[in-house]
Design a protein around this motif. Structure first.
Motif, PDB file in Angstrom:
ATOM      1  N   ILE A   1     -76.461 -11.065 -54.777  1.00 19.46           N
ATOM      2  CA  ILE A   1     -76.936  -9.714 -54.469  1.00 19.46           C
ATOM      3  C   ILE A   1     -75.952  -9.093 -53.487  1.00 19.46           C
ATOM      4  O   ILE A   1     -75.663  -9.678 -52.440  1.00 19.46           O
ATOM      5  N   ASN A   2     -75.427  -7.933 -53.853  1.00 15.95           N
ATOM      6  CA  ASN A   2     -74.481  -7.276 -52.963  1.00 15.95           C
ATOM      7  C   ASN A   2     -75.239  -6.702 -51.765  1.00 15.95           C
ATOM      8  O   ASN A   2     -76.387  -6.270 -51.895  1.00 15.95           O
TER       9      ASN A   2
ATOM     10  N   PRO B   1     -81.139  -9.031 -58.892  1.00 15.03           N
ATOM     11  CA  PRO B   1     -80.282  -7.957 -58.378  1.00 15.03           C
ATOM     12  C   PRO B   1     -79.964  -6.871 -59.401  1.00 15.03           C
ATOM     13  O   PRO B   1     -79.900  -5.688 -59.057  1.00 15.03           O
TER      14      PRO B   1
ATOM     15  N   ASP C   1     -83.337 -14.514 -50.684  1.00 13.93           N
ATOM     16  CA  ASP C   1     -82.318 -14.547 -51.738  1.00 13.93           C
ATOM     17  C   ASP C   1     -82.193 -16.016 -52.128  1.00 13.93           C
ATOM     18  O   ASP C   1     -81.696 -16.830 -51.360  1.00 13.93           O
TER      19      ASP C   1
ATOM     20  N   ARG D   1     -80.376  -2.989 -58.628  1.00 13.67           N
ATOM     21  CA  ARG D   1     -79.316  -1.979 -58.746  1.00 13.67           C
ATOM     22  C   ARG D   1     -79.728  -0.847 -59.697  1.00 13.67           C
ATOM     23  O   ARG D   1     -79.379   0.315 -59.473  1.00 13.67           O
TER      24      ARG D   1
ATOM     25  N   SER E   1     -85.159 -12.387 -54.437  1.00 13.51           N
ATOM     26  CA  SER E   1     -84.064 -12.048 -55.339  1.00 13.51           C
ATOM     27  C   SER E   1     -83.546 -13.331 -55.967  1.00 13.51           C
ATOM     28  O   SER E   1     -83.474 -14.366 -55.303  1.00 13.51           O
TER      29      SER E   1
ATOM     30  N   TYR F   1     -83.161  -2.646 -51.052  1.00 13.53           N
ATOM     31  CA  TYR F   1     -84.392  -3.397 -51.358  1.00 13.53           C
ATOM     32  C   TYR F   1     -85.235  -3.514 -50.080  1.00 13.53           C
ATOM     33  O   TYR F   1     -86.445  -3.252 -50.078  1.00 13.53           O
TER      34      TYR F   1
ATOM     35  N   ALA G   1     -77.263  -3.474 -52.176  1.00 12.48           N
ATOM     36  CA  ALA G   1     -78.532  -3.584 -52.907  1.00 12.48           C
ATOM     37  C   ALA G   1     -79.582  -4.277 -52.032  1.00 12.48           C
ATOM     38  O   ALA G   1     -80.767  -3.918 -52.050  1.00 12.48           O
ATOM     39  N   TRP G   2     -79.149  -5.268 -51.270  1.00 16.30           N
ATOM     40  CA  TRP G   2     -80.063  -5.998 -50.367  1.00 16.30           C
ATOM     41  C   TRP G   2     -80.698  -5.020 -49.379  1.00 16.30           C
ATOM     42  O   TRP G   2     -81.918  -5.009 -49.194  1.00 16.30           O
TER      43      TRP G   2
END
Ligand code: PRX
Length: 659
Positions: free
Chosen positions: A399-400, A367, A420, A371, A394, A407, A403-404
């Motif tokens: 992972i926030n 992550p 994840d 970011r 990930s 991606y 950001a997910w």
């Protein structure tokens, strides 16, 4: 749980987006529905036996599991060799001429090793180590940049039954020394240098400084990474008798090396990781169980096929580089990309130009990196053809959701599922993860345990929390679990299996998590004194020890604070010895001192000088309050403090420093 985690829960609770496996992906996936997991759930041991049978054994096991909590043995009586599983069995079949490793150095140099090439190199390197006197059970330290020789060295150790201990090239000489001494390694494999952001990392020089205080080291093998002559050569001053060039020894090494017959429970490697004390722990992994876990998760989590090009961006110095850059992919005969350098060198599109150049199909990163890509902007991504990508992964930190989604949309073009994957150095392999053809994903959730893994959330009294927040535990042994902490069995018991008195069967992961109504896990982060800075594990005590090692420092307390890119950053509160005065020069000196003692990854972001630290009446530092200060929150309960005024003045100072 820290209030930072509480803030995370709020964000995650409001996350309601769902992403079912996209149809073209699902219909071709190895696992398309829940039956695989349901079968495993009925009988996890039988599931793992079936996975172990996907490897090549010399003799089969007579019993699958012996569980005397907290000690597990898997595949008892079975023998195998990890290097045979990773190379020999592929050269007998269709993968013989397939690329095993597609390597790119940071300066742009390239090498491709087919399985046949890798087989030859591993055999020769194994003979080279044997010629240096390395025997089964001996420890070999590896301190290399991400060059193919790193993977070759690991497999060469595995071939002769030596236990490797890879030390990340970013660690300082002191860190390297401590790890070599703890393991009692007799041989060190290093390089004259490596490249990072255009600079040379002087690995051999660092190694020389380290081994000046390593009495067990008999030989040093040096990979020549730097070409040419002149001042470059100063990166590797060779000591007669002790130091040997890798390429010269390899030239003399015979081609075939008989693999050692390894018991399933014989150790394959040690990997040091940070804990809650100042001393890193040598996490010890077995041969049969570890390889089973790494190979099975590689195959099913990444839905691996022969025509895939898999790129895991981790370094070999971390567990991800062991399980998903070496053992997992190679045990499956996969084609892997290896890249030595930084993602922004020479420009911020390096990863995407490499994905395009090699036609990467599966991409696995952290992550923190995602970011950073977001911050750099889509203009570095869009010029590149990423149409070969079909799956994204990930790992390393929560992972926030933002950001997910980025991606998913910008890198995966909405077409690629995201896995994840939650796991740890100690677990050896992925534990909680979607299966990309079967699991509906939710941004920010690692979803559900891998088949054959049983997880739960507990409160402090070992009551299970079916829905809500709690401490993450694994309730049933799994093949790739750590077997012990090298040289410290008691610490193994105390750290991982003593959280809930009378329950030595429960593995305590050190993470807090939330479980939602669908049974999905949302990992919130560490609940102990371990930080996760840019996906790297660092113990607060390690940083504190490095700080108090400086003559100006009387006392230090280190906490984590939220950081937009790195997830967490290090904030240190320092009191000075008499005669020393706070100054910005001293602040810089101390930051550098920590980097020198541990490695650049541990350099604190903030250092605050203070006349005193907030302590309870019994003298315990109140880290909770320091975290509140570092995160700019309202102060929690201060009534138990010996001197409540300390914390108010610290807060004022911290805020004036920030502004
Ligand atoms: O806090 C968890 C976090 O990383 C820790 C393990 O660190 P390490 O042993 O260095 O291994 C990292 C690579 C496997 C865990 O205790 N962590 C790892 N993966 C995730 C994660 N946190 C949230 N989500 C993840 N997917």
């Amino acid at each position: 749980m820290s209030s930072a985690s509480t803030a995370n829960i709020d964000v995650l609770l409001s996350e309601h987006r769902r992403f079912p496996p996209p149809e073209p992906f699902r219909s071709h996936a190895l696992v398309r529905d829940g039956t695989f997991a349901a079968d495993a759930d009925r009988d996890p041991v039988a599931f793992w036996e079936a996975r172990a049978r996907e490897l090549e054994w010399i003799t089969p096991w007579h019993s699958a599991l012996e569980w005397t909590p907290p000690f597990a043995k898997w595949f008892l009586g079975g023998t195998l060799n990890a290097s045979v599983n990773c190379v020999d069995r592929h050269i007998r079949g269709a993968r013989r001429n397939a690329a095993a490793i597609i390597w790119e150095g940071e300066p742009g140099d390239r090498r491709t090793l087919t399985y046949w090439d890798l087989y030859r190199e591993v055999n020769q390197a194994a003979n080279m180590l044997r010629a240096l006197g390395v025997k089964k059970g001996d420890r070999v330290a590896i301190y290399l940049p991400l060059v193919p020789e790193a993977v070759v060295s690991m497999l060469a150790c595995a071939r002769i039954g030596a236990i490797h201990s890879v030390v990340f090239g970013g660690f300082s000489p002191d860190s390297l020394r401590d790890r070599i001494n703890d393991a009692g390694a007799t041989v060190l494999i290093t390089a004259d240098g490596g490249y990072r952001r255009g600079q040379v990392v002087p690995l051999k020089r660092n190694a020389d400084a380290a081994i000046a205080e390593c009495p067990t080291i008999e030989h040093v093998v040096v990979v020549q990474r730097r070409s040419g002559s002149g001042p470059d050569e100063s990166f590797a001053e060779m000591q007669e008798g002790r130091d040997h060039w890798w390429h010269r020894l390899m030239r003399k090494a015979a081609q075939w090396c008989e693999p050692e017959v390894m018991d399933a429970e014989d150790l394959l490697f040690i990997l040091y990781t940070s804990g809650t004390t100042g001393k890193p722990k040598g996490i010890a992994h077995s041969t049969g169980g570890y390889l089973t876990g790494a190979a099975a998760t590689m195959k099913y989590v990444f839905d691996l096929r022969d025509d895939d090009v898999f790129w895991c961006t981790a370094d070999v110095g971390w567990i991800t580089g062991h399980s998903y850059l070496t053992y997992g992919p190679l045990a499956n005969g996969a084609t892997c990309v290896l890249y030595e350098g930084a993602p922004d060198w020479p420009t911020q599109d390096r990863f995407w130009s490499m994905c395009e150049r090699y036609g990467v199909t599966i991409f696995y990163t952290a992550p923190t990196a995602i970011r950073a890509f977001m911050k750099w902007g889509t203009s570095f991504v869009t010029p590149h053809d990423l149409s070969r990508l079909r799956l994204l992964g990930s790992v390393g930190e929560p992972i926030n959701p933002e950001a997910w989604i980025w991606y998913h949309e910008v890198i995966g073009k909405g077409r690629c599922p995201i896995v994840d994957t939650w796991w740890q150095t100690e677990t050896g392999a992925i534990m909680i993860t979607p299966l990309p053809g079967a699991t509906e994903t939710k941004p920010g959730s690692a979803t559900m345990p891998f088949p054959g893994i049983r997880a739960a959330l507990m409160d402090a009294n070992a009551n299970e929390i079916v829905e809500g927040g709690g401490l993450l535990t694994i309730t049933h042994p799994w093949p790739s679990m750590l077997r012990t902490i090298w040289g410290d069995r008691q610490r193994y018991v105390d750290t991982y299996f003593s959280k809930w008195p009378g329950r030595p069967d429960l593995y305590f992961a050190g993470d807090g998590a939330k479980r939602d109504a669908d049974g999905y896990y949302w990992i919130l982060g560490r609940v102990d004194d371990v930080l996760n800075v840019a996906g790297h594990r660092i113990g607060t005590m390690e940083v504190e020890s490095a700080l108090v090692d400086h003559p100006a420092v009387a006392e230090a307390a280190v906490v984590g604070k939220h950081h937009e890119l790195k997830g967490q950053a290090i904030a240190a509160f320092v009191t000075l010895r008499a005669g020393h005065h706070a100054s910005s020069e001293l602040r810089d000196t101390l930051r550098e001192h920590v980097a020198l003692k541990i490695g650049a990854l541990a350099r604190p972001d903030d250092i605050l000088f203070s006349a005193d630290l907030p302590k309870t009446r019994s003298g315990k530092i109140m880290r909770r309050l320091l975290r509140d200060i570092a995160e700019g929150r309202a102060l929690g309960d201060t009534t138990t403090l010996a001197d409540p005024s300390v914390v108010a003045s610290l807060k004022d100072q911290y805020e004036s420093q920030e502004s």
